[in-house]
Scaffold this motif. Structure first.
Motif, PDB file in Angstrom:
ATOM      1  N   ARG A 153       0.829  -1.208   0.000  1.00 17.13           N
ATOM      2  CA  ARG A 153       0.000   0.000   0.000  1.00 17.13           C
ATOM      3  C   ARG A 153       0.866   1.261   0.000  1.00 17.13           C
ATOM      4  O   ARG A 153       0.475   2.284  -0.560  1.00 17.13           O
ATOM      5  N   ILE A 154       2.038   1.203   0.606  1.00 17.26           N
ATOM      6  CA  ILE A 154       2.972   2.329   0.546  1.00 17.26           C
ATOM      7  C   ILE A 154       3.432   2.527  -0.896  1.00 17.26           C
ATOM      8  O   ILE A 154       3.472   3.643  -1.414  1.00 17.26           O
ATOM      9  N   GLU A 155       3.743   1.434  -1.579  1.00 16.96           N
ATOM     10  CA  GLU A 155       4.238   1.531  -2.951  1.00 16.96           C
ATOM     11  C   GLU A 155       3.163   2.014  -3.926  1.00 16.96           C
ATOM     12  O   GLU A 155       3.501   2.642  -4.933  1.00 16.96           O
ATOM     13  N   THR A 156       1.910   1.719  -3.641  1.00 13.33           N
ATOM     14  CA  THR A 156       0.832   2.174  -4.526  1.00 13.33           C
ATOM     15  C   THR A 156       0.312   3.553  -4.140  1.00 13.33           C
ATOM     16  O   THR A 156      -0.578   4.094  -4.811  1.00 13.33           O
ATOM     17  N   GLY A 157       0.848   4.127  -3.059  1.00 16.63           N
ATOM     18  CA  GLY A 157       0.438   5.450  -2.640  1.00 16.63           C
ATOM     19  C   GLY A 157      -0.850   5.485  -1.850  1.00 16.63           C
ATOM     20  O   GLY A 157      -1.397   6.563  -1.593  1.00 16.63           O
ATOM     21  N   HIS A 158      -1.348   4.324  -1.426  1.00 16.31           N
ATOM     22  CA  HIS A 158      -2.597   4.285  -0.673  1.00 16.31           C
ATOM     23  C   HIS A 158      -2.392   4.449   0.823  1.00 16.31           C
ATOM     24  O   HIS A 158      -3.351   4.672   1.562  1.00 16.31           O
ATOM     25  N   THR A 159      -1.150   4.316   1.273  1.00 18.64           N
ATOM     26  CA  THR A 159      -0.812   4.499   2.684  1.00 18.64           C
ATOM     27  C   THR A 159       0.348   5.474   2.793  1.00 18.64           C
ATOM     28  O   THR A 159       1.307   5.400   2.011  1.00 18.64           O
ATOM     29  N   THR A 160       0.264   6.376   3.754  1.00 16.60           N
ATOM     30  CA  THR A 160       1.345   7.333   3.966  1.00 16.60           C
ATOM     31  C   THR A 160       2.464   6.681   4.773  1.00 16.60           C
ATOM     32  O   THR A 160       2.223   6.154   5.857  1.00 16.60           O
ATOM     33  N   ALA A 161       3.674   6.726   4.254  1.00 17.80           N
ATOM     34  CA  ALA A 161       4.830   6.154   4.947  1.00 17.80           C
ATOM     35  C   ALA A 161       5.458   7.202   5.858  1.00 17.80           C
ATOM     36  O   ALA A 161       5.537   8.379   5.503  1.00 17.80           O
ATOM     37  N   THR A 162       5.903   6.777   7.027  1.00 15.05           N
ATOM     38  CA  THR A 162       6.617   7.685   7.908  1.00 15.05           C
ATOM     39  C   THR A 162       8.037   7.876   7.364  1.00 15.05           C
ATOM     40  O   THR A 162       8.563   7.011   6.650  1.00 15.05           O
ATOM     41  N   PRO A 163       8.677   8.995   7.685  1.00 13.89           N
ATOM     42  CA  PRO A 163      10.076   9.167   7.268  1.00 13.89           C
ATOM     43  C   PRO A 163      10.963   8.013   7.744  1.00 13.89           C
ATOM     44  O   PRO A 163      11.882   7.595   7.022  1.00 13.89           O
ATOM     45  N   ARG A 164      10.677   7.469   8.929  1.00 10.42           N
ATOM     46  CA  ARG A 164      11.476   6.348   9.424  1.00 10.42           C
ATOM     47  C   ARG A 164      11.262   5.108   8.562  1.00 10.42           C
ATOM     48  O   ARG A 164      12.220   4.393   8.250  1.00 10.42           O
ATOM     49  N   ASP A 165      10.000   4.843   8.182  1.00  6.10           N
ATOM     50  CA  ASP A 165       9.730   3.706   7.293  1.00  6.10           C
ATOM     51  C   ASP A 165      10.527   3.837   5.999  1.00  6.10           C
ATOM     52  O   ASP A 165      11.138   2.868   5.531  1.00  6.10           O
ATOM     53  N   VAL A 166      10.512   5.029   5.428  1.00  7.72           N
ATOM     54  CA  VAL A 166      11.203   5.250   4.157  1.00  7.72           C
ATOM     55  C   VAL A 166      12.705   5.068   4.323  1.00  7.72           C
ATOM     56  O   VAL A 166      13.372   4.419   3.504  1.00  7.72           O
ATOM     57  N   ARG A 167      13.254   5.615   5.395  1.00  5.59           N
ATOM     58  CA  ARG A 167      14.689   5.484   5.641  1.00  5.59           C
ATOM     59  C   ARG A 167      15.078   4.012   5.810  1.00  5.59           C
ATOM     60  O   ARG A 167      16.096   3.550   5.258  1.00  5.59           O
ATOM     61  N   ASP A 168      14.254   3.258   6.545  1.00  7.37           N
ATOM     62  CA  ASP A 168      14.548   1.842   6.759  1.00  7.37           C
ATOM     63  C   ASP A 168      14.424   1.047   5.460  1.00  7.37           C
ATOM     64  O   ASP A 168      15.239   0.147   5.189  1.00  7.37           O
TER      65      ASP A 168
END
Length: 291
Positions: A45-60
Motif C-alpha cells: 500500500r505504501i508503494e501504490t500510494g494508498h498508505t502514507t509512509a513515515t520518514p522512518r519507514d522510508v529510511r529503513d
C-alpha cells in the motif's frame, strides 16, 4: 492552496520510487515486510500510494535497498511532505480526498459528464441542490461542507498557474433543471462565463449524435506536470469512484475522450448553445409540448 505540492501526489510519487528501488535491488515485498516487522500489505500500500509512509519507514526501506546519502535524504523529505494535511483534510468525511488531492496537483483535466455539471464549474446553489438530491442521507452540515470544498476547488481555474480544463457535457446535463428554473439558469450563465477563460474548453455532446463512445459512463482524466507522475483516470460512482492507472486503461480512456470531443459541438457553438438555453430552457419547451 499549492497545486504542485499536493500531499496526495507526493505520496504517489514516493511509492513509485520506493517500488522502483526495491525492484532494482531484487528484493521481494515479503522480504521487506519481514525486515521491517510489518505486513506485506502495508509495504504494498505504501508503494501504490494508498498508505502514507513515515520518514522512518522510508529510511529503513531505503537502507534495505542500499540507497543512502543525498538520494535517501530527498525521498525522506518527500515522505515528510506527503504527511502534511491538504486544505481539504477537514472535509475528508464527506468527499473523496484522494481525488481532490490529485486534482490539486494536475496540470490538465479532461472530463466527460453525463448527468451533472462538474464540481469545478458549479454555482453554489446548483451544487447544494445537486448534493441534496443525490445524497439524501447527508445532513445539512455535510451538504454545506461539500459545497465549501467544491467552491474551494474552483480556484484551480483562476490561480497564477491554472489547470487546463477540457469538459464535454452531455446535453442531458443542460436539460435537467437542478434546483429549479432560477438556479439552473444561473448555472448555465456560469458555464458561459467560465468558458471565456483561456484555460477552459467546454463542449456539448448533443442528443442527435445518438450512440457514442462515452456511453459506458462519466470519467475524468488527470494529467500532471512531472514526467514521473503518470496520468490517472477517475470513474465516479455512488460509492466513491474508481482510480485507473494501468497504461492500457489510460490509452482506452484517452481514445474514448478524443472520440467524444470529435462528436460534440465545437467549443464556440457549444457556448452559444448554452447561452441560448439560458434564455429558452429545454425543460420549459418540453413541458409545453407534453400531454
Amino acid at each position: 492552496m499549492s497545486e504542485r505540492r499536493s500531499p496526495t501526489i507526493r505520496r504517489r510519487r514516493l511509492g513509485a520510487e520506493l517500488r522502483r528501488q526495491r525492484e532494482a535491488a531484487g528484493i521481494t515485498i515479503e522480504a521487506v515486510a519481514e525486515q521491517l516487522e510489518c505486513s506485506a500489505s502495508k509495504v504494498s500500500r505504501i508503494e501504490t500510494g494508498h498508505t502514507t509512509a513515515t520518514p522512518r519507514d522510508v529510511r529503513d526501506m531505503l537502507r534495505i535497498y542500499g540507497v543512502v546519502g543525498a538520494e535517501s535524504d530527498e525521498l525522506v523529505q518527500i515522505a515528510r511532505e506527503a504527511r502534511q494535511k491538504g486544505w481539504w483534510h477537514p472535509y475528508s468525511t464527506v468527499l473523496v480526498g484522494a481525488y481532490v488531492g490529485l486534482e490539486a496537483a494536475a496540470s490538465s483535466i479532461r472530463a466527460y459528464e453525463q448527468q451533472v455539471v462538474p464540481g469545478l464549474l458549479e454555482t453554489e446553489d446548483y451544487a447544494s441542490a445537486m448534493i441534496r438530491a443525490a445524497r439524501p442521507d447527508f445532513s445539512a452540515d455535510q451538504v454545506q461542507q461539500r459545497v465549501r470544498v467544491r467552491l474551494g476547488r474552483q480556484s484551480l481555474l483562476t490561480q497564477d498557474d491554472p489547470v487546463d480544463l477540457w469538459v464535454v457535457l452531455d446535453e442531458a446535463v443542460l436539460s435537467r433543471p437542478v434546483g429549479g428554473d432560477t438556479v439552473m439558469r444561473d448555472q448555465l450563465l456560469r458555464l458561459v462565463e467560465v468558458a471565456q477563460l483561456p484555460n477552459v474548453t467546454l463542449q456539448v455532446l448533443p442528443f442527435e449524435v445518438g450512440a457514442h463512445a462515452g456511453m459506458d459512463g462519466t470519467f475524468t482524466i488527470l494529467s500532471f506536470p512531472e514526467p514521473g507522475d503518470p496520468d490517472v483516470v477517475y470513474a465516479e460512482n455512488a460509492t466513491g469512484g474508481l482510480f485507473l492507472e494501468k497504461s492500457d486503461e489510460l490509452q482506452k480512456y484517452s481514445f474514448i475522450f478524443d472520440h467524444i470531443r470529435a462528436a460534440a459541438k465545437r467549443p464556440e457553438e457549444s457556448v452559444e448553445y448554452i447561452a441560448r438555453l439560458a434564455e429558452e430552457p429545454l425543460w420549459k419547451w418540453r413541458r409545453k409540448d407534453s400531454p
